[in-house]
Design an enzyme around this catalytic site. Sequence first.
Site, PDB file in Angstrom:
ATOM      1  N   SER A 134      -9.817   2.240   3.035  1.00 30.03           N
ATOM      2  CA  SER A 134      -8.908   2.958   2.184  1.00 30.03           C
ATOM      3  C   SER A 134      -7.923   2.077   1.411  1.00 30.03           C
ATOM      4  CB  SER A 134      -8.106   3.944   3.030  1.00 30.03           C
ATOM      5  OG  SER A 134      -7.250   3.259   3.933  1.00 30.03           O
ATOM      6  N   LYS A 168       0.866  -1.176   0.000  1.00 27.60           N
ATOM      7  CA  LYS A 168       0.000   0.000   0.000  1.00 27.60           C
ATOM      8  C   LYS A 168       0.904   1.228   0.000  1.00 27.60           C
ATOM      9  CE  LYS A 168      -3.821   2.119   2.628  1.00 27.60           C
ATOM     10  NZ  LYS A 168      -4.713   1.995   3.801  1.00 27.60           N
ATOM     11  N   SER A 225     -10.202  -0.141   7.157  1.00 26.15           N
ATOM     12  CA  SER A 225      -9.552   0.028   5.853  1.00 26.15           C
ATOM     13  C   SER A 225      -8.839  -1.204   5.290  1.00 26.15           C
ATOM     14  CB  SER A 225      -8.557   1.184   5.908  1.00 26.15           C
ATOM     15  OG  SER A 225      -9.220   2.412   5.864  1.00 26.15           O
TER      16      SER A 225
END
Lengths: 95, 482
Positions: free
Chosen positions: B151, B76, B175
């Site tokens: 997210s 990420k 998330s």
Amino acid sequence: MSIDSKEIEKVAVLSRLKFDQKQLNEVTERLTSVLDFIDQLHQADTQGIQPMAHPMDAVQRLRADKVTETNQRDKYQKVAPSTENGLYLVPKVIE
Amino acid sequence: MHNKTLSEISSGLKNGDFSSQEITRHFLDRINRLDPELNSFITVTEDQALAQAIQADKMIAAGEQQALLGVPFAHKDIFCTEDILTTSGSKMLANFVSPYDSTVAANLKLAGAVTLGKTNMDEFAMGSSNETSYFGAVKNPWDTNRVPGGSSGGSAAAVAARLTPAATATDTGGSIRQPASLCGVTGLKPTYGRVSRWGMIAFASSLDQAGPITQTAEDAALMLNAMAGFDPKDSTSVDQPVPDYRANLNDSLDGLKIGLPKEFFASGLDPKLEKTIQQAISEYERLGAIIKEVSLPNSALSVPVYYVIAPAECSTNLSRFDGVRYGYRCADPVDLEDMYTRTRTEGFGDEVKRRILIGTYVLSSGFYDAYYLKAQQARRLIKQDFVNAFKEVDLLMGPTSPSPAFKLGEKTADPLTMYLEDIYTIGTNLAGLPGISIPAGQLDGLPVGLQIIGNYFDESKLLNAAHQYQQVTDWHKTTPID
């Protein structure tokens, strides 16, 4: 809890953010709905409850005051917007 | 080849069935071919990945045994990676080539893994749909008109589309688990403090926790083995030994006590989705588990509490973006004040600005006690509910999100509807507990996730329960594209 655009303007200054009048109206409307929602919090009976800042109630760990890292100033300053002689440059502060 | 799990790739490499270069090239080709439509990557590190793969092949030939040696994965874009662009999904860091590795990145390097690139995310991890990214929304591979969740939407979409066998992710209010649920993959949020936050761009420091997104629970165990551990550089890292998370995967679930929080099955939950979750729970009964209803009476408070604490911490953390030391700086500032204000006004997106304003407001003089302190008190009530529940049961189960993947743009107009996406996941973050989402069915062709919540540091039991379910079901093997 309602909030008016004057208060939002004050908070924006504290946050170092700027909004034009149209944005300010929109932000005020949206934040009012969020704050109304957050107000559900006040239904909770929290009399005598200790505030919780850390899931395990851990406290700050201390370490010995010893040098553990090497100086890598040049490497870290490479990503700065503006530097000179190892210093970070910003607009003039003192006349 | 791309449907192989991380564990299968790892043993394939050890047996010499294929090389790290071959498998790495295979995933890079898929990214180049399929990602223009999905937008799940911000940066693809093709050259570095191939160089790492060549190195890994040499090490494998030399008989080295690191757990993830030669295995490709993605980060990420919230994890600082040395000499690689690290944006946190923001214009503010669109030019930030990190001078150092986060502990998670360093740990995975040490385990021998090959980095394919950096995945897309909501700006500074603030969002539940991946639509707040400065680099554009990610599309859900099951239906490209829908969101992947957020997210960690890029990580979840990339694993679902088999562009990478695994990805790192972070979870502040859901998330990891919510995008895993919406994309039909496995997503594990460990106990707060289990994985180091050092070099992970901070959103809300008392809630943020890193974990893996993978196809299977077994792979999540493999990833967590490499990611977890005490780190003196993170002041909230917990000094506890890391067990081998694969060790208990095959334990029997006979007699396991599973609690169903009745508040997770109340109004607001799509009835068809509830049925899917009940079917998954029946599967656990067949595996020998004992199901019982429990109550988390304060769970209605979790979203309001979260939207005081998370913005408060975010407004503090994001004050570091001032245009001085890294990232974006506005053009031609007239003075210091102008530089701060224009840098931040131009560099942050709308949702990030909203949360900074809320945070600054609740922390400001006159409101601190009424909001911030009150929220911290209510946070303890929420935690106590979980502590009480775990006196009666071993694990909690329920839905991960109230509905399957929604349409792009559907919830952007009203921040509150977006915030309620995380209604079942936020409590876990506030309490600091571990949680996992695993694929447990489909609704109109869209994946549904089952959430399992465990007691503190009981990741092994979570993974055991998830793995046993994946031995008797195939939902984790269904893919949106060939």
